[in-house]
Design a protein around this motif. Structure first.
Motif, PDB file in Angstrom:
ATOM      1  N   TYR A 193      63.732 -29.005  77.550  1.00 39.80           N
ATOM      2  CA  TYR A 193      64.857 -28.601  76.692  1.00 39.80           C
ATOM      3  C   TYR A 193      66.014 -29.587  76.825  1.00 39.80           C
ATOM      4  CZ  TYR A 193      68.765 -25.895  74.854  1.00 39.80           C
ATOM      5  OH  TYR A 193      69.871 -25.498  74.153  1.00 39.80           O
ATOM      6  N   LEU A 194      66.271 -29.995  78.062  1.00 34.65           N
ATOM      7  CA  LEU A 194      67.349 -30.946  78.320  1.00 34.65           C
ATOM      8  C   LEU A 194      67.087 -32.261  77.586  1.00 34.65           C
ATOM      9  CD1 LEU A 194      69.938 -31.219  80.085  1.00 34.65           C
ATOM     10  CD2 LEU A 194      68.503 -32.258  81.842  1.00 34.65           C
ATOM     11  N   GLY A 195      65.841 -32.732  77.644  1.00 31.72           N
ATOM     12  CA  GLY A 195      65.501 -33.966  76.952  1.00 31.72           C
ATOM     13  C   GLY A 195      65.735 -33.869  75.460  1.00 31.72           C
ATOM     14  N   LYS A 196      65.286 -32.782  74.882  1.00 27.63           N
ATOM     15  CA  LYS A 196      65.478 -32.609  73.436  1.00 27.63           C
ATOM     16  C   LYS A 196      66.964 -32.545  73.094  1.00 27.63           C
ATOM     17  CE  LYS A 196      61.079 -30.229  72.576  1.00 27.63           C
ATOM     18  NZ  LYS A 196      60.527 -31.346  71.800  1.00 27.63           N
ATOM     19  N   SER A 197      67.753 -31.877  73.948  1.00 33.92           N
ATOM     20  CA  SER A 197      69.180 -31.740  73.686  1.00 33.92           C
ATOM     21  C   SER A 197      69.896 -33.080  73.737  1.00 33.92           C
ATOM     22  CB  SER A 197      69.809 -30.778  74.703  1.00 33.92           C
ATOM     23  OG  SER A 197      69.209 -29.498  74.607  1.00 33.92           O
ATOM     24  N   PHE A 198      69.447 -33.957  74.617  1.00 36.43           N
ATOM     25  CA  PHE A 198      70.059 -35.276  74.737  1.00 36.43           C
ATOM     26  C   PHE A 198      69.389 -36.309  73.839  1.00 36.43           C
ATOM     27  CE2 PHE A 198      72.009 -33.604  78.555  1.00 36.43           C
ATOM     28  CZ  PHE A 198      73.175 -34.347  78.690  1.00 36.43           C
ATOM     29  N   GLY A 199      68.382 -35.886  73.083  1.00 35.09           N
ATOM     30  CA  GLY A 199      67.682 -36.821  72.221  1.00 35.09           C
ATOM     31  C   GLY A 199      66.769 -37.755  72.991  1.00 35.09           C
ATOM     32  N   LEU A 200      66.234 -37.276  74.117  1.00 33.07           N
ATOM     33  CA  LEU A 200      65.374 -38.094  74.963  1.00 33.07           C
ATOM     34  C   LEU A 200      63.926 -37.623  74.861  1.00 33.07           C
ATOM     35  CD1 LEU A 200      67.573 -38.091  78.215  1.00 33.07           C
ATOM     36  CD2 LEU A 200      67.640 -39.724  76.324  1.00 33.07           C
ATOM     37  N   LYS A 201      62.996 -38.549  75.017  1.00 33.16           N
ATOM     38  CA  LYS A 201      61.586 -38.191  75.093  1.00 33.16           C
ATOM     39  C   LYS A 201      61.270 -37.741  76.509  1.00 33.16           C
ATOM     40  CE  LYS A 201      60.426 -41.520  71.491  1.00 33.16           C
ATOM     41  NZ  LYS A 201      59.705 -42.761  71.165  1.00 33.16           N
ATOM     42  N   VAL A 202      60.199 -36.949  76.661  1.00 36.21           N
ATOM     43  CA  VAL A 202      59.839 -36.399  77.964  1.00 36.21           C
ATOM     44  C   VAL A 202      58.352 -36.602  78.194  1.00 36.21           C
ATOM     45  CG1 VAL A 202      59.805 -34.345  79.437  1.00 36.21           C
ATOM     46  CG2 VAL A 202      61.672 -34.665  77.796  1.00 36.21           C
ATOM     47  N   ILE A 203      57.998 -37.004  79.412  1.00 40.78           N
ATOM     48  CA  ILE A 203      56.598 -37.144  79.794  1.00 40.78           C
ATOM     49  C   ILE A 203      56.417 -36.487  81.154  1.00 40.78           C
ATOM     50  CG2 ILE A 203      56.967 -39.429  80.838  1.00 40.78           C
ATOM     51  CD1 ILE A 203      54.111 -40.159  79.966  1.00 40.78           C
ATOM     52  N   ALA A 204      55.298 -35.776  81.334  1.00 42.62           N
ATOM     53  CA  ALA A 204      55.007 -35.087  82.596  1.00 42.62           C
ATOM     54  C   ALA A 204      54.013 -35.912  83.398  1.00 42.62           C
ATOM     55  CB  ALA A 204      54.453 -33.694  82.320  1.00 42.62           C
ATOM     56  N   GLU A 205      54.290 -36.073  84.692  1.00 41.24           N
ATOM     57  CA  GLU A 205      53.377 -36.795  85.586  1.00 41.24           C
ATOM     58  C   GLU A 205      52.537 -35.800  86.394  1.00 41.24           C
ATOM     59  OE1 GLU A 205      55.230 -40.813  87.131  1.00 41.24           O
ATOM     60  OE2 GLU A 205      56.612 -39.180  87.592  1.00 41.24           O
ATOM     61  N   GLY A 206      51.385 -36.276  86.880  1.00 40.67           N
ATOM     62  CA  GLY A 206      50.573 -35.478  87.791  1.00 40.67           C
ATOM     63  C   GLY A 206      49.796 -34.358  87.126  1.00 40.67           C
ATOM     64  N   VAL A 207      49.450 -34.501  85.860  1.00 41.80           N
ATOM     65  CA  VAL A 207      48.672 -33.465  85.159  1.00 41.80           C
ATOM     66  C   VAL A 207      47.202 -33.621  85.551  1.00 41.80           C
ATOM     67  CG1 VAL A 207      48.056 -32.491  82.930  1.00 41.80           C
ATOM     68  CG2 VAL A 207      50.321 -33.519  83.268  1.00 41.80           C
ATOM     69  N   GLU A 208      46.654 -32.584  86.211  1.00 48.76           N
ATOM     70  CA  GLU A 208      45.285 -32.702  86.731  1.00 48.76           C
ATOM     71  C   GLU A 208      44.336 -31.648  86.179  1.00 48.76           C
ATOM     72  OE1 GLU A 208      45.542 -32.660  90.956  1.00 48.76           O
ATOM     73  OE2 GLU A 208      46.723 -34.520  91.086  1.00 48.76           O
ATOM     74  N   THR A 209      44.864 -30.588  85.540  1.00 48.68           N
ATOM     75  CA  THR A 209      43.993 -29.514  85.051  1.00 48.68           C
ATOM     76  C   THR A 209      44.282 -29.218  83.586  1.00 48.68           C
ATOM     77  OG1 THR A 209      45.506 -27.704  85.611  1.00 48.68           O
ATOM     78  CG2 THR A 209      44.040 -28.493  87.358  1.00 48.68           C
ATOM     79  N   GLU A 210      43.282 -28.596  82.962  1.00 52.72           N
ATOM     80  CA  GLU A 210      43.432 -28.210  81.562  1.00 52.72           C
ATOM     81  C   GLU A 210      44.497 -27.128  81.427  1.00 52.72           C
ATOM     82  OE1 GLU A 210      42.880 -28.111  77.463  1.00 52.72           O
ATOM     83  OE2 GLU A 210      42.304 -29.596  78.982  1.00 52.72           O
ATOM     84  N   ALA A 211      44.621 -26.266  82.435  1.00 50.95           N
ATOM     85  CA  ALA A 211      45.633 -25.205  82.392  1.00 50.95           C
ATOM     86  C   ALA A 211      47.038 -25.808  82.388  1.00 50.95           C
ATOM     87  CB  ALA A 211      45.459 -24.263  83.579  1.00 50.95           C
ATOM     88  N   GLN A 212      47.220 -26.844  83.162  1.00 52.93           N
ATOM     89  CA  GLN A 212      48.524 -27.515  83.178  1.00 52.93           C
ATOM     90  C   GLN A 212      48.809 -28.146  81.824  1.00 52.93           C
ATOM     91  OE1 GLN A 212      47.884 -30.199  86.421  1.00 52.93           O
ATOM     92  NE2 GLN A 212      48.471 -28.725  88.016  1.00 52.93           N
ATOM     93  N   ARG A 213      47.812 -28.775  81.235  1.00 55.49           N
ATOM     94  CA  ARG A 213      48.007 -29.400  79.915  1.00 55.49           C
ATOM     95  C   ARG A 213      48.399 -28.355  78.884  1.00 55.49           C
ATOM     96  NH1 ARG A 213      45.950 -30.279  75.031  1.00 55.49           N
ATOM     97  NH2 ARG A 213      44.293 -28.751  75.384  1.00 55.49           N
ATOM     98  N   LYS A 214      47.712 -27.200  78.896  1.00 56.46           N
ATOM     99  CA  LYS A 214      48.015 -26.163  77.910  1.00 56.46           C
ATOM    100  C   LYS A 214      49.442 -25.632  78.093  1.00 56.46           C
ATOM    101  CE  LYS A 214      43.258 -24.633  77.113  1.00 56.46           C
ATOM    102  NZ  LYS A 214      42.275 -23.532  77.262  1.00 56.46           N
ATOM    103  N   PHE A 215      49.864 -25.490  79.350  1.00 57.77           N
ATOM    104  CA  PHE A 215      51.240 -25.065  79.599  1.00 57.77           C
ATOM    105  C   PHE A 215      52.219 -26.079  78.993  1.00 57.77           C
ATOM    106  CE2 PHE A 215      55.101 -25.627  82.077  1.00 57.77           C
ATOM    107  CZ  PHE A 215      55.650 -24.351  82.026  1.00 57.77           C
ATOM    108  N   LEU A 216      51.974 -27.354  79.168  1.00 55.30           N
ATOM    109  CA  LEU A 216      52.856 -28.382  78.640  1.00 55.30           C
ATOM    110  C   LEU A 216      52.858 -28.381  77.119  1.00 55.30           C
ATOM    111  CD1 LEU A 216      52.007 -31.239  81.171  1.00 55.30           C
ATOM    112  CD2 LEU A 216      54.152 -29.952  81.024  1.00 55.30           C
ATOM    113  N   VAL A 217      51.684 -28.087  76.516  1.00 55.37           N
ATOM    114  CA  VAL A 217      51.620 -27.982  75.051  1.00 55.37           C
ATOM    115  C   VAL A 217      52.522 -26.848  74.581  1.00 55.37           C
ATOM    116  CG1 VAL A 217      50.135 -27.412  73.079  1.00 55.37           C
ATOM    117  CG2 VAL A 217      49.332 -29.018  74.826  1.00 55.37           C
TER     118      VAL A 217
END
Length: 700
Positions: free
Chosen positions: A645-669
C-alpha cells in the motif's frame, strides 16, 4: 655553523616529528653555498649544498613555505632531492629570524608522501616551534657575549632582550640593563648597590643563600656556568618562570657574578600547548595513542602485572550517520568523562582514535579486571543526551593481561584486539578475555582476507542471476545479479561467507564496478529474448565514496547499448541513512538518467517514511523475513500489505523477495504485489544455466 649536536635542539626536532607526524625534521642554518643541519631527525647527513636546498626558498619568505607535492611544483619537481633520496614530496619550512630581523635558516618538515593540506593550525604550531628554536639560539648568543670584553658586553647588554645583571662578592648589584628594568620593575639607579636577594623569591631562597655562602668561603658556585630554570620576583611581588644563566669571574682580588635572566612565561605556554597537542587527544583531552603506548611500554618494562581493556563503541557509526558529527563528538566527550570518572584506579585511560578507547590497570586478577570491564559496559550503555535527543550506544571490550598474554605493547594490544573482535562477533555489549586460540583464528582470518584480496585479480568472482517475475503470470521481467566466489580450494562460496569482509576492503569499489559492467553486458544480450528485461545490481557503499560512480554507470550503459530503464541499482539502508547532500545529489543524477533505484530489504531497519520522500527511489523490495510465514503470521502479512500500500501511495513499484511456495505467491497476488523473486521461480544460477532454463525452454 659546524657546531656539534646539542640535546635541546635534538629534542625540539624530535617533538616536531611526533607533533606533525613526519619522518624528517631539520633545523638548518644557511651560508652562501651550503646549508648546515644543527639538528636532524630521519636524515643521516649534516649538510647539503644550497643550490638544491628547499630552505633557500623558505628563507626568502616571512611566513612558512608549504609544498604539498614537490613533484607538482615547477620549482622543485626536477630537484635531485625529489627525484632521489630522500625523495621529498611534502615540505614545510619556517624561517629562523632573529629579534633584529636577520634570517639564519629554517625549521623544516619533510615527508616522502604528499599531503592534501597544511592548515592554519599547523602553521601556527610550526611558528611556535620555530620560536622555541630561535629562543635557544638567542640564549647561545648571549652566552657567547659573556666571553668578550666588558665594553662590548655593555653595548650588547644595552640592546639585549634579556635581563643582564652583575653583582660583586657581597651580592651587591653593580650592573642592571634596560631589559632588567622592564622585567623586574626597578630602575638601574634605584637597584644598583642593593642586594640581589631583592629579586629572589622564597621558593628558592635556600639555594640562593647556599651559593652566597660558597662565594664567601672562596668556593666556586655550583650553579656557575649553567642555565637553570627558576623563578624571578618582580617589584610588585609577583613571580614569573625564568631561566638564569649564571657565571663568575675574577676582577683583581674579588669575584664578580653575572646573570642573564630570561622570562620564559611564553615559552612555557608554548611548550605546554605543544605537549598537549603531541600527547593529548584534542577532542576528549585524554592521552592519545602515542602517550598511552609510551605509558604501557613503561609499565611492562618494569615487569609489573597489568591489564589492558580495549573498548570499541557499538552503534556509534549510526549516531554520526543519523545525527551528524556534532552529536558523535558530544558522545565521545561524554564517554571520555565516564571513563575518567569510573577508572580512578587505572594507571591511564586514553583514546586511540575514532570510537576506540583503552584503559590500563595495575594487576592481572581476572575477577577484579572482569568486574571493572562489566562496570564499564553498564556505565557506557546508559543513554546520552544531545540537544534534546536521546542517544544510545553500547560498548564491546577486549581484555588482555600481562605477562601471560604478552610482555610487549604490541603483543598485549594485539591480544586485547583479538578479544575485542570476539566480543563484537559474539553479540556486542559485552567483554571477553583473551585466550590463545584467538590467535589461531586471527591467523586463519588474515589468510582468508589475503585470498580475498587476490580473488578479483585472479578472476575468481562470478555473477549468478536470480529471476524476477510478474507475480500473477510468472512472466520473466528481469533478474538480480548476485556475486559468488569460485574459491580455488573451497569451491563456490555464497556472499554470506565473504561479502562483509569484502565491503570493508579498498578493492570493494573496483569489484562493484566489475559487477556493474558484467551485469549490464549480460542484460544487453538477454534483452534480445525479453525486450523489457531489467537487471538489478547491488552496490557497495564504497562505490558512493569513490567519486566515479555516475561516470561508471554511464559508461557501462553506453558500452553495451543498454537503455537506462533496463538497469536498477539496489540500495541498502546504510546508504540512505547517511543522508548527506553528495549522496542525495548522486542518486538524483542517476534517477535523472532514467535508472531505477530499489530500496533493498525495506522494513527491516530504521528507515523512516521521510526517506521515501527525500530520496528518488523507484521500487521497494520486501525482505524475505516478512514473506517466510506470511500465511500463518498475521503481523507479517499485515506488514507486507502495508508495504504494498505504501508503495502504491508513493507511486513506487514493489517486489517481494524469498518467495518459495505457491501459497506465498497466491497471497502476494491477492495483496496486489506485482513482482516476485525466490526459489519458487528459480534459484540463483550462472549465465549459461539462466539462459538455458528461462529462455531456451520457452523457445525464445
Amino acid at each position: 655553523m659546524d657546531t656539534p649536536p646539542e640535546e635541546e635542539f635534538d629534542r625540539l626536532a624530535g617533538l616536531a616529528s611526533r607533533l606533525f607526524q613526519v619522518p624528517i625534521v631539520l633545523i638548518s642554518l644557511l651560508e652562501a653555498d651550503r646549508q648546515f643541519f644543527k639538528a636532524h631527525v630521519g636524515l643521516d647527513v649534516c649538510e647539503t649544498s644550497r643550490d638544491v636546498s628547499f630552505c633557500a626558498h623558505a628563507i626568502l619568505q616571512d611566513d612558512v613555505l608549504v609544498v604539498l607535492d614537490a613533484t607538482r611544483d615547477p620549482r622543485f619537481r626536477f630537484n635531485p632531492l625529489v627525484l632521489g633520496p630522500p625523495f621529498i614530496r611534502f615540505y614545510a619550512g619556517q624561517p629562523l629570524t632573529t629579534p633584529s630581523g636577520k634570517k639564519l635558516g629554517t625549521v623544516c618538515l619533510i615527508d616522502s608522501e604528499p599531503r592534501d593540506d597544511f592548515n592554519a593550525a599547523d602553521r601556527r604550531n610550526l611558528a611556535d616551534l620555530t620560536f622555541l628554536v630561535m629562543d635557544r639560539m638567542e640564549l647561545r648568543r648571549l652566552d657567547y657575549a659573556r666571553t668578550i670584553s666588558q665594553t662590548r658586553f655593555e653595548r650588547i647588554a644595552a640592546t639585549s632582550p634579556d635581563a643582564i645583571i652583575c653583582a660583586n662578592a657581597e651580592s651587591e648589584i653593580t650592573f642592571w640593563n634596560r631589559s632588567a628594568e622592564t622585567l623586574f620593575g626597578y630602575s638601574s639607579k634605584e637597584i644598583c648597590g642593593q642586594s640581589t636577594e631583592i629579586i629572589v623569591p622564597s621558593s628558592w631562597r635556600p639555594v640562593y643563600e647556599a651559593e652566597r655562602a660558597r662565594l664567601a668561603r672562596g668556593e666556586p658556585m655550583e650553579l656557575a656556568d649553567k642555565t637553570v630554570a627558576l623563578s624571578g620576583l618582580r617589584r610588585n611581588g609577583s613571580e614569573f618562570p625564568a631561566e638564569f644563566s649564571l657565571s663568575t669571574w675574577e676582577e683583581g682580588n674579588t669575584t664578580s657574578v653575572g646573570a642573564i635572566v630570561r622570562d620564559i612565561t611564553e615559552r612555557r605556554r608554548n611548550e605546554d600547548r605543544l605537549f598537549r597537542l603531541a600527547s593529548l587527544d584534542a577532542l576528549t583531552e585524554l592521552p592519545n595513542r602515542a602517550a598511552w603506548r609510551a605509558r604501557l611500554a613503561e609499565t611492562l618494562a618494569a615487569e609489573r602485572p597489568a591489564s589492558v581493556l580495549l573498548l570499541d563503541l557499538d552503534g556509534f557509526k549510526e549516531v554520526n550517520d543519523t545525527l551528524g558529527h556534532s552529536a558523535g563528538d558530544a558522545v565521545l566527550k561524554s564517554v571520555a568523562q565516564r571513563l575518567s570518572s569510573n577508572c580512578e584506579t587505572a594507571i591511564m585511560v586514553g583514546r586511540l582514535g575514532g570510537d576506540e578507547f583503552v584503559a590500563l590497570f595495575a594487576g592481572n586478577d581476572a575477577i577484579e579486571i572482569g568486574r571493572a570491564a562489566e562496570d564499564l559496559v553498564a556505565i557506557i550503555r546508559e543513554p546520552y543526551e544531545f540537544v534534546g535527543q536521546r542517544i544510545e550506544v553500547g560498548v564491546s571490550i577486549g581484555v588482555a593481561r600481562a605477562p601471560m598474554h604478552g610482555s610487549t605493547p604490541e603483543d598485549l594490544l594485539g591480544a586485547a584486539d583479538l578479544a575485542l573482535y570476539k566480543a563484537k562477533s559474539a553479540g556486542r555489549g559485552r567483554f571477553e578475555f583473551f585466550v590463545p586460540s584467538f590467535r589461531e583464528v586471527a591467523v586463519a582470518r588474515r589468510a582468508f582476507e589475503k585470498e580475498l584480496r587476490h580473488a578479483h585479480e585472479n578472476h575468481e568472482f562470478e555473477l549468478f542471476y536470480q529471476p524476477q517475475v510478474a507475480t500473477r503470470t510468472g512472466e520473466l521481467t528481469g533478474a538480480e545479479a548476485l556475486i559468488r566466489w569460485n574459491h580455488p580450494e573451497r569451491g563456490l562460496l555464497s556472499p554470506t561467507s565473504f561479502i562483509d569482509v569484502l565491503s570493508q576492503k579498498p578493492s570493494a569499489a573496483r569489484v562493484g564496478e566489475w559487477v556493474l559492467r558484467t551485469a549490464c553486458k549480460q542484460a544487453a544480450e538477454w534483452r534480445a529474448y525479453v525486450p523489457n528485461f531489467r537487471i538489478g545490481v547491488n552496490l557497495f557503499e564504497a562505490q558512493f565514496r569513490s567519486g566515479r560512480m555516475l561516470t561508471t554507470v554511464k559508461s557501462a550503459l553506453s558500452d553495451n547499448n543498454l537503455p537506462p530503464a533496463a538497469l536498477e541499482l539496489e540500495l541498502v539502508e546504510n546508504v540512505l541513512l547517511r543522508d548527506d547532500s553528495s549522496t542525495l545529489r548522486l542518486l538524483q543524477d542517476l534517477r535523472a538518467l532514467g535508472i531505477g533505484l530499489a530500496f533493498d530489504d525495506y522494513g527491516t531497519g530504521y528507515a523512516s517514511l521521510s526517506l521515501l520522500k527525500r530520496f528518488p527511489v523507484t521500487r521497494l523490495k520486501i525482505d524475505r523475513s516478512f514473506i517466510r510465514d506470511v500465511n500463518i503470521d498475521p503481523a507479517g502479512a499485515a506488514i507486507v500489505k502495508a508495504i504494498v500500500y505504501l508503495g502504491k501511495s508513493f507511486g513506487l513499484k514493489v517486489i517481494a523477495e524469498g518467495v518459495e511456495t505457491e501459497a506465498q505467491r497466491k497471497f502476494l497476488v491477492r495483496s496486489k504485489c506485482e513482482e516476485s523473486q525466490g526459489y519458487l521461480f528459480g534459484t540463483p544460477m550462472d549465465a549459461m544455466e539462466f539462459r538455458e532454463n528461462l529462455f531456451m525452454r520457452s523457445g525464445r
